[in-house]
Scaffold this motif. Sequence first.
Motif, PDB file in Angstrom:
ATOM      1  N   ARG A 170       0.819  -1.211   0.000  1.00 39.41           N
ATOM      2  CA  ARG A 170       0.000   0.000   0.000  1.00 39.41           C
ATOM      3  C   ARG A 170       0.853   1.262   0.000  1.00 39.41           C
ATOM      4  NH1 ARG A 170      -3.713  -0.867   5.064  1.00 39.41           N
ATOM      5  NH2 ARG A 170      -4.184   1.314   4.623  1.00 39.41           N
ATOM      6  N   GLY A 171       2.099   1.128  -0.385  1.00 37.48           N
ATOM      7  CA  GLY A 171       2.956   2.291  -0.453  1.00 37.48           C
ATOM      8  C   GLY A 171       3.726   2.526   0.833  1.00 37.48           C
ATOM      9  N   MET A 206       9.080   5.406  -7.313  1.00 43.63           N
ATOM     10  CA  MET A 206       9.033   4.161  -8.064  1.00 43.63           C
ATOM     11  C   MET A 206       8.706   2.963  -7.175  1.00 43.63           C
ATOM     12  SD  MET A 206       9.292   5.361 -10.954  1.00 43.63           S
ATOM     13  CE  MET A 206       9.062   3.770 -11.745  1.00 43.63           C
ATOM     14  N   GLN A 207       9.139   2.988  -5.917  1.00 44.09           N
ATOM     15  CA  GLN A 207       8.767   1.905  -5.004  1.00 44.09           C
ATOM     16  C   GLN A 207       7.252   1.885  -4.817  1.00 44.09           C
ATOM     17  OE1 GLN A 207      11.264   0.319  -4.922  1.00 44.09           O
ATOM     18  NE2 GLN A 207      12.948   0.953  -3.626  1.00 44.09           N
ATOM     19  N   ASN A 208       6.654   3.065  -4.682  1.00 44.37           N
ATOM     20  CA  ASN A 208       5.205   3.131  -4.548  1.00 44.37           C
ATOM     21  C   ASN A 208       4.501   2.647  -5.814  1.00 44.37           C
ATOM     22  OD1 ASN A 208       5.268   4.110  -1.947  1.00 44.37           O
ATOM     23  ND2 ASN A 208       4.882   6.229  -2.493  1.00 44.37           N
ATOM     24  N   LEU A 209       5.109   2.955  -6.953  1.00 43.40           N
ATOM     25  CA  LEU A 209       4.463   2.653  -8.233  1.00 43.40           C
ATOM     26  C   LEU A 209       4.507   1.168  -8.557  1.00 43.40           C
ATOM     27  CD1 LEU A 209       3.080   3.927 -10.711  1.00 43.40           C
ATOM     28  CD2 LEU A 209       5.345   4.105 -11.755  1.00 43.40           C
ATOM     29  N   PHE A 215      14.013  -1.220  -6.426  1.00 38.94           N
ATOM     30  CA  PHE A 215      13.859  -0.609  -7.753  1.00 38.94           C
ATOM     31  C   PHE A 215      15.202  -0.396  -8.444  1.00 38.94           C
ATOM     32  CE2 PHE A 215      13.957   3.412 -10.170  1.00 38.94           C
ATOM     33  CZ  PHE A 215      13.224   2.986 -11.265  1.00 38.94           C
ATOM     34  N   PHE A 216      16.146   0.258  -7.766  1.00 38.69           N
ATOM     35  CA  PHE A 216      17.435   0.550  -8.390  1.00 38.69           C
ATOM     36  C   PHE A 216      18.190  -0.738  -8.728  1.00 38.69           C
ATOM     37  CE2 PHE A 216      17.484   4.993  -6.397  1.00 38.69           C
ATOM     38  CZ  PHE A 216      17.092   5.571  -7.589  1.00 38.69           C
ATOM     39  N   VAL A 232       0.345   3.293  -6.093  1.00 39.85           N
ATOM     40  CA  VAL A 232       0.342   4.527  -5.314  1.00 39.85           C
ATOM     41  C   VAL A 232       1.031   5.590  -6.164  1.00 39.85           C
ATOM     42  CG1 VAL A 232       0.988   5.617  -3.139  1.00 39.85           C
ATOM     43  CG2 VAL A 232       0.530   3.159  -3.208  1.00 39.85           C
ATOM     44  N   ARG A 233       0.306   6.615  -6.550  1.00 43.65           N
ATOM     45  CA  ARG A 233       0.830   7.584  -7.506  1.00 43.65           C
ATOM     46  C   ARG A 233       1.348   8.861  -6.859  1.00 43.65           C
ATOM     47  NH1 ARG A 233      -0.158   5.746 -12.454  1.00 43.65           N
ATOM     48  NH2 ARG A 233      -1.794   4.206 -12.769  1.00 43.65           N
ATOM     49  N   ASP A 234       1.484   8.876  -5.545  1.00 44.59           N
ATOM     50  CA  ASP A 234       2.056  10.034  -4.878  1.00 44.59           C
ATOM     51  C   ASP A 234       2.977   9.553  -3.772  1.00 44.59           C
ATOM     52  OD1 ASP A 234       0.605   9.799  -2.277  1.00 44.59           O
ATOM     53  OD2 ASP A 234      -1.139  10.112  -3.539  1.00 44.59           O
ATOM     54  N   ILE A 235       3.624  10.483  -3.106  1.00 52.67           N
ATOM     55  CA  ILE A 235       4.556  10.130  -2.020  1.00 52.67           C
ATOM     56  C   ILE A 235       4.081  10.753  -0.700  1.00 52.67           C
ATOM     57  CG2 ILE A 235       6.561   9.744  -3.475  1.00 52.67           C
ATOM     58  CD1 ILE A 235       7.483  12.589  -2.812  1.00 52.67           C
ATOM     59  N   SER A 236       2.762  10.821  -0.532  1.00 51.55           N
ATOM     60  CA  SER A 236       2.204  11.424   0.671  1.00 51.55           C
ATOM     61  C   SER A 236       2.471  10.562   1.907  1.00 51.55           C
ATOM     62  CB  SER A 236       0.697  11.638   0.506  1.00 51.55           C
ATOM     63  OG  SER A 236       0.028  10.378   0.381  1.00 51.55           O
ATOM     64  N   GLY A 237       2.559   9.250   1.708  1.00 54.08           N
ATOM     65  CA  GLY A 237       2.705   8.349   2.845  1.00 54.08           C
ATOM     66  C   GLY A 237       1.386   7.787   3.320  1.00 54.08           C
TER      67      GLY A 237
END
Length: 241
Positions: A170-171, A206-209, A215-216, A232-237
Motif C-alpha cells: 500500500r505504499g 518508483m517503489q510506490n508505483l 527498484f534501483f 500509489v501515484r504520490d509520495i504522501s505516505g
Amino acid sequence: STCSIISCCFSKGSRVGKGDQDFFRICQGLCAKEANFAASIFPALIFYLLDSEARDICQENSGVRDIIMSNIAIGSPTSEMNSVISGCFSRMLCPNSNLQVAPQAIAVILNTLELLRAITEHRFLTSPEHAKNKATSAQKKNSSLSKKRRSRNASETANVDSFAPSPEWRGFPYGVVLRVSGLDVANACFKAKRYYSALYYSEMSMQNLIGSGTFFEDVADDSSLKHHLATVRDISGFGVL
C-alpha cells in the motif's frame, strides 16, 4: 504568500484550530518586511495548517499498520486543507506547468516537503505500536534444531511456512503528507542541485508505483518492471485509500 496565508487562515471567524495562532499573527508583520524570515517559517505554517485537521480514526479491528499510520499522520488525507495545498504545490512543481515559478519559491516548497517527510518518518520509526512478527519465536526454535536431523530443504520450508503471508503493498508508510508526484519533486530537487534528495524521492516514487523495495537493483540488472495492482501515484505516505 506567507503573509497572505496568515491573514486568510487566522483572521476572525477562521475555522483553523486554535493553538499557535497568536504566534503566526505576531510574525505576520515581520514576514512582510523580511523575505528570509517568511521563507523560514513557511514550512512550520504549512505543518500547523495540515495538523490542525482531525486525523482519521481507525476501526476497532484495524491492523497494526493502520493504527501506526493513524498515530503518525499529519492531519487527514481527505481534508480540504490537504487537497488545496496539494493542488497548489503540484501546479508549482509540475515541469509541464505554464506557471513561472521563482527558484526561491521552489526551494521553500522543497524545504516544506522535507520537513513533513522528516516528521512522519521520525514518528513511524519511533512509534511504540510496532509489533514483532508472531512467528519469530517459532522460527528461532526451528533454526536451533540440529542440521543433522533435517535436510536443508526441509529447514527452509519450515521457516517460510512459519510466517504469515505478506500484506498487500500500500505504499510507503510515511512521506511528504501532501499528494504530490514523487517524480515532480525529484525533478525539482535535481534542478535545485539537491542530488541526494532527487535520488531519494525518485526511488520512493518508483517503489510506490511498482510495489517493490529493490527498484534501483532491478534497473541495474535490467529486470522487467511491472506496475503493482495497488498503484500509489504520490509520495504522501497515506498509501492506497
